[in-house]
Design a protein around this motif. Structure first.
Motif, PDB file in Angstrom:
ATOM      1  N   ALA A  15       0.871  -1.207   0.087  1.00 42.38           N
ATOM      2  CA  ALA A  15      -0.063   0.279  -0.072  1.00 42.38           C
ATOM      3  C   ALA A  15       1.051   1.292   0.080  1.00 42.38           C
ATOM      4  O   ALA A  15       0.590   2.219  -0.650  1.00 42.38           O
ATOM      5  CB  ALA A  15      -0.756  -0.144   1.337  1.00 42.38           C
ATOM      6  N   ILE A  16       1.977   1.228   0.894  1.00 42.74           N
ATOM      7  CA  ILE A  16       2.841   2.413   0.942  1.00 42.74           C
ATOM      8  C   ILE A  16       3.433   2.560  -0.654  1.00 42.74           C
ATOM      9  O   ILE A  16       3.257   3.657  -1.042  1.00 42.74           O
ATOM     10  CB  ILE A  16       4.108   2.027   1.764  1.00 42.74           C
ATOM     11  CG1 ILE A  16       3.558   2.156   3.330  1.00 42.74           C
ATOM     12  CG2 ILE A  16       5.302   3.065   1.619  1.00 42.74           C
ATOM     13  CD1 ILE A  16       4.439   1.569   4.284  1.00 42.74           C
ATOM     14  N   SER A  41       9.422  10.936  -2.620  1.00 47.65           N
ATOM     15  CA  SER A  41       9.601  11.971  -1.797  1.00 47.65           C
ATOM     16  C   SER A  41       8.330  11.953  -0.712  1.00 47.65           C
ATOM     17  O   SER A  41       7.353  11.236  -0.642  1.00 47.65           O
ATOM     18  CB  SER A  41       9.464  13.331  -2.518  1.00 47.65           C
ATOM     19  OG  SER A  41       8.173  13.456  -3.287  1.00 47.65           O
ATOM     20  N   THR A  42       8.465  12.935   0.275  1.00 46.32           N
ATOM     21  CA  THR A  42       7.524  12.661   1.246  1.00 46.32           C
ATOM     22  C   THR A  42       6.300  13.821   0.985  1.00 46.32           C
ATOM     23  O   THR A  42       6.508  14.733   0.066  1.00 46.32           O
ATOM     24  CB  THR A  42       8.105  13.096   2.993  1.00 46.32           C
ATOM     25  OG1 THR A  42       8.649  14.505   2.463  1.00 46.32           O
ATOM     26  CG2 THR A  42       8.961  12.212   3.122  1.00 46.32           C
ATOM     27  N   GLY A  43       5.274  13.640   1.457  1.00 46.69           N
ATOM     28  CA  GLY A  43       4.135  14.439   1.419  1.00 46.69           C
ATOM     29  C   GLY A  43       3.365  14.416   0.229  1.00 46.69           C
ATOM     30  O   GLY A  43       3.773  13.359  -0.640  1.00 46.69           O
ATOM     31  N   SER A  47      -1.374  10.434   1.059  1.00 46.49           N
ATOM     32  CA  SER A  47      -0.601  10.227   2.016  1.00 46.49           C
ATOM     33  C   SER A  47       0.085   8.713   2.049  1.00 46.49           C
ATOM     34  O   SER A  47      -0.716   7.833   2.383  1.00 46.49           O
ATOM     35  CB  SER A  47      -0.978  10.504   3.420  1.00 46.49           C
ATOM     36  OG  SER A  47       0.020  10.008   4.406  1.00 46.49           O
ATOM     37  N   SER A  48       1.219   8.411   1.782  1.00 50.48           N
ATOM     38  CA  SER A  48       1.396   6.977   1.858  1.00 50.48           C
ATOM     39  C   SER A  48       1.744   6.455   3.036  1.00 50.48           C
ATOM     40  O   SER A  48       1.575   5.238   3.415  1.00 50.48           O
ATOM     41  CB  SER A  48       2.753   6.752   0.884  1.00 50.48           C
ATOM     42  OG  SER A  48       3.581   7.534   1.502  1.00 50.48           O
ATOM     43  N   HIS A  49       1.903   7.504   4.237  1.00 49.02           N
ATOM     44  CA  HIS A  49       1.916   7.003   5.461  1.00 49.02           C
ATOM     45  C   HIS A  49       0.495   6.475   5.816  1.00 49.02           C
ATOM     46  O   HIS A  49       0.366   5.466   6.712  1.00 49.02           O
ATOM     47  CB  HIS A  49       2.496   8.248   6.298  1.00 49.02           C
ATOM     48  CG  HIS A  49       3.871   8.379   6.068  1.00 49.02           C
ATOM     49  ND1 HIS A  49       4.143   9.254   5.339  1.00 49.02           N
ATOM     50  CD2 HIS A  49       4.855   8.307   7.008  1.00 49.02           C
ATOM     51  CE1 HIS A  49       5.412   9.542   5.376  1.00 49.02           C
ATOM     52  NE2 HIS A  49       6.056   8.959   6.489  1.00 49.02           N
ATOM     53  N   SER A  50      -0.467   7.075   5.521  1.00 51.42           N
ATOM     54  CA  SER A  50      -1.638   6.914   5.920  1.00 51.42           C
ATOM     55  C   SER A  50      -2.167   5.659   5.308  1.00 51.42           C
ATOM     56  O   SER A  50      -2.921   4.569   6.028  1.00 51.42           O
ATOM     57  CB  SER A  50      -2.713   7.970   5.559  1.00 51.42           C
ATOM     58  OG  SER A  50      -2.426   9.281   6.286  1.00 51.42           O
ATOM     59  N   ALA A  51      -1.697   5.686   3.967  1.00 53.22           N
ATOM     60  CA  ALA A  51      -2.328   4.307   3.256  1.00 53.22           C
ATOM     61  C   ALA A  51      -1.512   3.174   3.816  1.00 53.22           C
ATOM     62  O   ALA A  51      -2.307   2.042   4.105  1.00 53.22           O
ATOM     63  CB  ALA A  51      -1.735   4.374   1.842  1.00 53.22           C
ATOM     64  N   GLY A  52      -0.314   3.166   4.246  1.00 55.62           N
ATOM     65  CA  GLY A  52       0.389   1.843   4.864  1.00 55.62           C
ATOM     66  C   GLY A  52      -0.161   1.623   6.278  1.00 55.62           C
ATOM     67  O   GLY A  52      -0.429   0.330   6.769  1.00 55.62           O
ATOM     68  N   VAL A  53      -0.461   2.452   7.039  1.00 57.29           N
ATOM     69  CA  VAL A  53      -0.966   2.204   8.387  1.00 57.29           C
ATOM     70  C   VAL A  53      -2.317   1.931   8.378  1.00 57.29           C
ATOM     71  O   VAL A  53      -2.893   0.898   9.227  1.00 57.29           O
ATOM     72  CB  VAL A  53      -1.034   3.476   9.430  1.00 57.29           C
ATOM     73  CG1 VAL A  53       0.758   3.456   9.730  1.00 57.29           C
ATOM     74  CG2 VAL A  53      -1.439   4.912   9.150  1.00 57.29           C
ATOM     75  N   THR A  54      -3.233   2.473   7.507  1.00 56.46           N
ATOM     76  CA  THR A  54      -4.665   1.791   7.492  1.00 56.46           C
ATOM     77  C   THR A  54      -4.627   0.630   6.870  1.00 56.46           C
ATOM     78  O   THR A  54      -5.664  -0.180   6.926  1.00 56.46           O
ATOM     79  CB  THR A  54      -5.691   3.000   6.735  1.00 56.46           C
ATOM     80  OG1 THR A  54      -5.103   3.200   5.657  1.00 56.46           O
ATOM     81  CG2 THR A  54      -5.876   4.255   7.515  1.00 56.46           C
TER      82      THR A  54
END
Length: 163
Positions: A15-16, A41-43, A47-54
Motif C-alpha cells: 500500500a505504501i 519524496s514525502t508529502g 499520504s503513503s504513511h496513511s495508506a500504509g497504516v490503514t
C-alpha cells in the motif's frame, strides 16, 4: 505465521508503494508534468504513511478480528501516524518554507551590497541548500491516503481468496 505468509505486513508495504507510485499520475493530471521524484519524496496526495497504516490496520482486522489486541495496537498506531502527518510534519514543512524565503532575502541583501561580486547567481544558489518544504500532509491528503489503505487491503485480501 512465517514472514512470507504475513499478509498484513505485505499488504501494508505494498500500500505504501502503491500510494507513492500513484502520486505521479495524480500530479500529472493536475499539472500536465511528469515528476518521477514524487515516488521517493514525502508529502503529497495521497499520504503513503496513511495508506500504509490503514492497510495494516484493515489487514489486522481481517486477520485477527476487531476485538483483538493486535487490532487495538494497530488502530492506535495508525491514528498517531495520521495525526502526526497533518500536525508536526506539516508545521515543519511550513517553517522550512519561511526559512527558505528568509535565505533568499538574505542572499539578495548580500548581493545588493556587492559582497559576492565575482560570483554568478547560480553559484550563490548552490552555496545555500533549500530545506525540504513538503514534509507533511493536508488533512484531505491523509484522508485519501487512509481510504487508499483500507481499499487496498480489502482488494488484496479478496484477490488472495480467489486463489
Amino acid at each position: 505465521m512465517n514472514l512470507l505468509n504475513n499478509y498484513p505486513l505485505w499488504i501494508a508495504i505494498s500500500a505504501i508503494f502503491f500510494a507513492q507510485f500513484v502520486k505521479v499520475p495524480l500530479q500529472f493530471i493536475m499539472t500536465k508534468k511528469i515528476n518521477w521524484n514524487l515516488v521517493t519524496s514525502t508529502g503529497g496526495m495521497p499520504s503513503s504513511h496513511s495508506a500504509g497504516v490503514t492497510a495494516l490496520t484493515t489487514s489486522v482486522a481481517i486477520d485477527s478480528g476487531l476485538d483483538s489486541t493486535l487490532f487495538a495496537i494497530s488502530a492506535v498506531f495508525a491514528t498517531i501516524v495520521m495525526y502526526d502527518a497533518t500536525g508536526v510534519r506539516r508545521q515543519a514543512g511550513e517553517q522550512a518554507a519561511v526559512i527558505n524565503r528568509l535565505r533568499l532575502d538574505f542572499q539578495r541583501m548580500i548581493s545588493d551590497i556587492h559582497v559576492w561580486q565575482g560570483k554568478t547567481y547560480k553559484q550563490k544558489q548552490e552555496e545555500f541548500k533549500s530545506l525540504k518544504e513538503l514534509l507533511g500532509h493536508k488533512p484531505v491528503e491523509v484522508f485519501f491516503g487512509g481510504l487508499t489503505g483500507v481499499l487496498w487491503a480489502i482488494a488484496i485480501y479478496n484477490l488472495f481468496e480467489l486463489f
